[in-house]
Design an enzyme around this catalytic site. Structure first.
Site, PDB file in Angstrom:
ATOM      1  CE  LYS A 285     -41.166 -92.822  38.107  1.00  0.00           C
ATOM      2  NZ  LYS A 285     -42.279 -92.837  37.159  1.00  0.00           N
ATOM      3  CB  ALA A 352     -48.720 -93.188  37.790  1.00  0.00           C
ATOM      4  CG  ASN A 371     -57.375 -92.424  45.153  1.00  0.00           C
ATOM      5  OD1 ASN A 371     -56.971 -93.333  44.416  1.00  0.00           O
ATOM      6  ND2 ASN A 371     -56.872 -92.200  46.354  1.00  0.00           N
TER       7      ASN A 371
HETATM    8  P1  ATR Z   1     -48.134 -95.003  41.590  1.00  0.00           P
HETATM    9  O1  ATR Z   1     -46.942 -94.145  41.887  1.00  0.00           O
HETATM   10  O2  ATR Z   1     -47.841 -96.132  40.633  1.00  0.00           O
HETATM   11  O3  ATR Z   1     -49.309 -94.209  41.148  1.00  0.00           O
HETATM   12  P2  ATR Z   1     -48.997 -95.180  44.324  1.00  0.00           P
HETATM   13  O4  ATR Z   1     -48.518 -93.806  44.551  1.00  0.00           O
HETATM   14  O5  ATR Z   1     -48.693 -96.212  45.338  1.00  0.00           O
HETATM   15  O6  ATR Z   1     -48.477 -95.752  42.948  1.00  0.00           O
HETATM   16  O7  ATR Z   1     -50.588 -95.105  44.094  1.00  0.00           O
HETATM   17  C1  ATR Z   1     -51.350 -96.230  43.969  1.00  0.00           C
HETATM   18  C2  ATR Z   1     -52.784 -95.839  43.571  1.00  0.00           C
HETATM   19  O8  ATR Z   1     -53.516 -97.065  43.378  1.00  0.00           O
HETATM   20  C3  ATR Z   1     -53.518 -95.085  44.667  1.00  0.00           C
HETATM   21  O9  ATR Z   1     -54.419 -94.181  44.052  1.00  0.00           O
HETATM   22  C4  ATR Z   1     -54.286 -96.199  45.385  1.00  0.00           C
HETATM   23  O10 ATR Z   1     -55.463 -95.777  46.046  1.00  0.00           O
HETATM   24  P3  ATR Z   1     -55.403 -95.295  47.579  1.00  0.00           P
HETATM   25  O11 ATR Z   1     -54.924 -93.890  47.542  1.00  0.00           O
HETATM   26  O12 ATR Z   1     -56.788 -95.420  48.034  1.00  0.00           O
HETATM   27  O13 ATR Z   1     -54.470 -96.223  48.283  1.00  0.00           O
HETATM   28  C5  ATR Z   1     -54.660 -97.063  44.216  1.00  0.00           C
HETATM   29  N1  ATR Z   1     -55.002 -98.429  44.627  1.00  0.00           N
HETATM   30  C6  ATR Z   1     -54.150 -99.375  45.026  1.00  0.00           C
HETATM   31  N2  ATR Z   1     -54.829-100.509  45.317  1.00  0.00           N
HETATM   32  C7  ATR Z   1     -56.148-100.248  45.087  1.00  0.00           C
HETATM   33  C8  ATR Z   1     -57.371-101.013  45.184  1.00  0.00           C
HETATM   34  N3  ATR Z   1     -57.325-102.286  45.579  1.00  0.00           N
HETATM   35  N4  ATR Z   1     -58.510-100.429  44.821  1.00  0.00           N
HETATM   36  C9  ATR Z   1     -58.545 -99.139  44.410  1.00  0.00           C
HETATM   37  N5  ATR Z   1     -57.428 -98.359  44.296  1.00  0.00           N
HETATM   38  C10 ATR Z   1     -56.270 -98.912  44.638  1.00  0.00           C
END
Ligand code: ATR
Length: 486
Positions: A285, A352, A371
């Site tokens: 994207k 997203a 976050n």
């Molecule tokens: P997308 O494009 O679907 O939003 P991404 O860019 O990989 O996917 O983002 C994933 C989001 O989920 C991030 O905000 C991530 O937090 P971090 O920036 O701290 O990595 C969050 N996320 C993923 N696993 C998590 C967890 N176990 N607890 C809290 N936040 C989580």
């Protein structure tokens, strides 16, 4: 033509499979290597028991089959089978069996001269296909494994080079999948498919999916091609949304999943296939933006990601329908005035979240980003000029000031974290609107908690549909026949 690979253990089972799929297929391939050994003597009876042409095949493990006994026995079984009057027999490129060839000729059986490569697209594929047939009656068949977008492009150039040559050519696996659906316009004599849950080769779909989802029989050189690019991509539901839509408005178009590891390589294939529009999913994207027509669409520019490409005269116009897709269920329930006065919190700071913050601000809301990695929340907040915090006690305390709408955008709540809630420390009061963009499961722990407290809840499924309906309008200029039906 659609050829169904018969993967039953008995002839009776295969007859049942044929009767189940009869109206969807043109011919069958008896994969006799799947049969119980005691069933082999009935092989020659099959052609007389069915009203479809049949291919006789005893596949070896090196070609993806299960026949592990003596080669002399295999030749004998092929010969016994041919006595039944099969329309075709599949004989491998490296097989030396002049008597069998003679028998086939005498019986009026066409030889399909085949080879399989489960690792790659061989460099000499064109010459190989051209030199495989041992007479002008034989049909060469090559099943090869593209493992990159560059391989997929190579395969398309081979189809082009062999235009006019009678052949069966197909790409296996996720990268090769489109060649199975586009076998008519690409110029392959037939495509193979398997019964549901009994795939005979990597990338086979079942005959119902081929006919009803992809409308295989209607696909010609004039059919407009659309699709989704992603990695991985085979699981996406977008082909269901768009192909059903095309069928509903009677449009000569097909929508395919394209596994893509390099956008630049894929775009060369998009030229060859004359693709008219594409959905874009993870991880492309953001990477797609440099390829887009300038000036950029306002949403794409502000969000920094693009999920829809529409072919323009010289390039690709990029649009982001994630943002309006996200807002669709909210606008269906609340008026713009009601929404504009609200304060919203977004959990997560990934791709997203960017589209959602943009959408919420466009609707007039004040936004807080929370976050796990606080620095990413800060970065996003600075870009969008909104409030931010970490996903800690402090953040949860701040949430109470922005809790008219709480949007969950992280992967917490989907497999393998189905039992987790990213704001477990927050107590819903019942007045929040809770929105989770996860669509499997339809109701996450986050949404369950909100629902228990009496909050209105929204799941990701409607957002997924709505962004698809918007894409459909951009692709076709018409409303999706199911637009608004949830
Ligand atoms: P997308 O494009 O679907 O939003 P991404 O860019 O990989 O996917 O983002 C994933 C989001 O989920 C991030 O905000 C991530 O937090 P971090 O920036 O701290 O990595 C969050 N996320 C993923 N696993 C998590 C967890 N176990 N607890 C809290 N936040 C989580």
């Amino acid at each position: 033509m659609i050829c169904l690979a018969l993967t039953g253990k008995t002839i009776d089972e295969n007859i049942e499979i044929i009767s189940k799929y009869k109206k969807y297929i043109d011919l069958v391939e008896l994969r006799a290597d799947f049969l119980h050994p005691e069933e082999r003597e009935k092989v020659s009876l099959l052609p007389g028991m069915i009203d479809k042409p049949a291919i006789l095949t005893y596949r070896l493990p090196k070609d993806g089959g299960f026949f592990t006994e003596d080669e002399s026995l295999r030749l004998e079984l092929l010969s016994q089978g041919l006595e039944g009057g099969f329309e075709y027999v599949d004989l491998e490129e490296d097989l030396e069996a002049p008597e069998l060839e003679l028998q086939a000729t005498e019986k009026g059986t066409t030889i399909i001269r085949s080879f399989h490569d489960f690792d790659k697209v061989p460099e000499d594929l064109i010459q190989r296909i051209q030199s495989m047939p041992r007479s002008d009656k034989e049909i060469p068949k090559a099943a090869v494994m593209p493992t990159s977008s560059a391989d997929f492009h190579t395969l398309l150039t081979i189809f082009k080079a062999l235009k006019g040559t009678k052949k069966i050519l197909l790409g296996m696996g996720a990268y090769g999948f489109p060649t199975r659906i586009l076998s008519n316009p690409l110029g392959s004599y037939l495509t193979y498919c398997s019964p549901e849950n009994a795939s005979a080769a990597p990338g086979h779909v079942d005959p119902v999916t081929l006919n009803e989802l992809y409308r295989f029989k209607n696909i010609t050189k004039g059919t407009a091609i659309y699709g989704i690019i992603g990695n991985p991509v085979m699981h996406t539901k977008s082909p269901v949304i768009h192909n059903k839509g095309f069928a509903g408005i009677n449009l000569d178009a097909v929508y395919l999943p394209f596994q893509v590891d390099s956008i630049e390589d894929f775009m060369k294939s998009a030229e060859i296939l004359n693709i008219q529009g594409l959905s874009v999913t993870i991880p492309h994207k953001v990477d797609i933006i440099p390829l887009l027509e300038k000036p950029l669409d306002k949403g794409v520019e502000a969000i920094g990601s693009c999920n829809t490409l529409i072919k323009s005269a010289s390039s690709w116009k990029g649009v982001n329908t994630d943002a309006p897709g996200f807002m669709w269920p909210l606008y269906k329930t609340f008026s713009p005035e009601q929404l504009g006065s609200k304060k919203a919190a977004v959990i997560g700071a990934g791709g997203a979240a960017r589209a959602i913050i943009f959408a919420l601000q466009e609707a007039g809301m004040e936004v807080l980003v929370l976050n796990r990695t606080a620095s990413k929340a800060k970065e996003l907040a600075e870009y969008f000029n909104c409030a931010w915090a970490g996903l800690d006690d402090d953040g949860i305390a701040k949430l109470s000031d922005y809790n008219d709408i709480i949007v969950q955008t992280t992967s917490v709540g989907m497999h393998p974290m189905e039992d987790k809630n990213p704001i477990a420390g927050y107590e819903f009061t019942g007045s929040e609107i809770a929105y989770d963009i996860i669509y499997v499961p339809e109701e996450t722990v986050f949404l369950k908690k909100a629902k228990e407290a009496g909050c209105p809840i929204f799941g990701g499924k409607v957002m997924l549909l709505a962004q698809g309906w918007d894409q459909f309008r951009l692709f076709t200029g018409k409303a999706h026949p199911q637009e608004g039906v949830v």
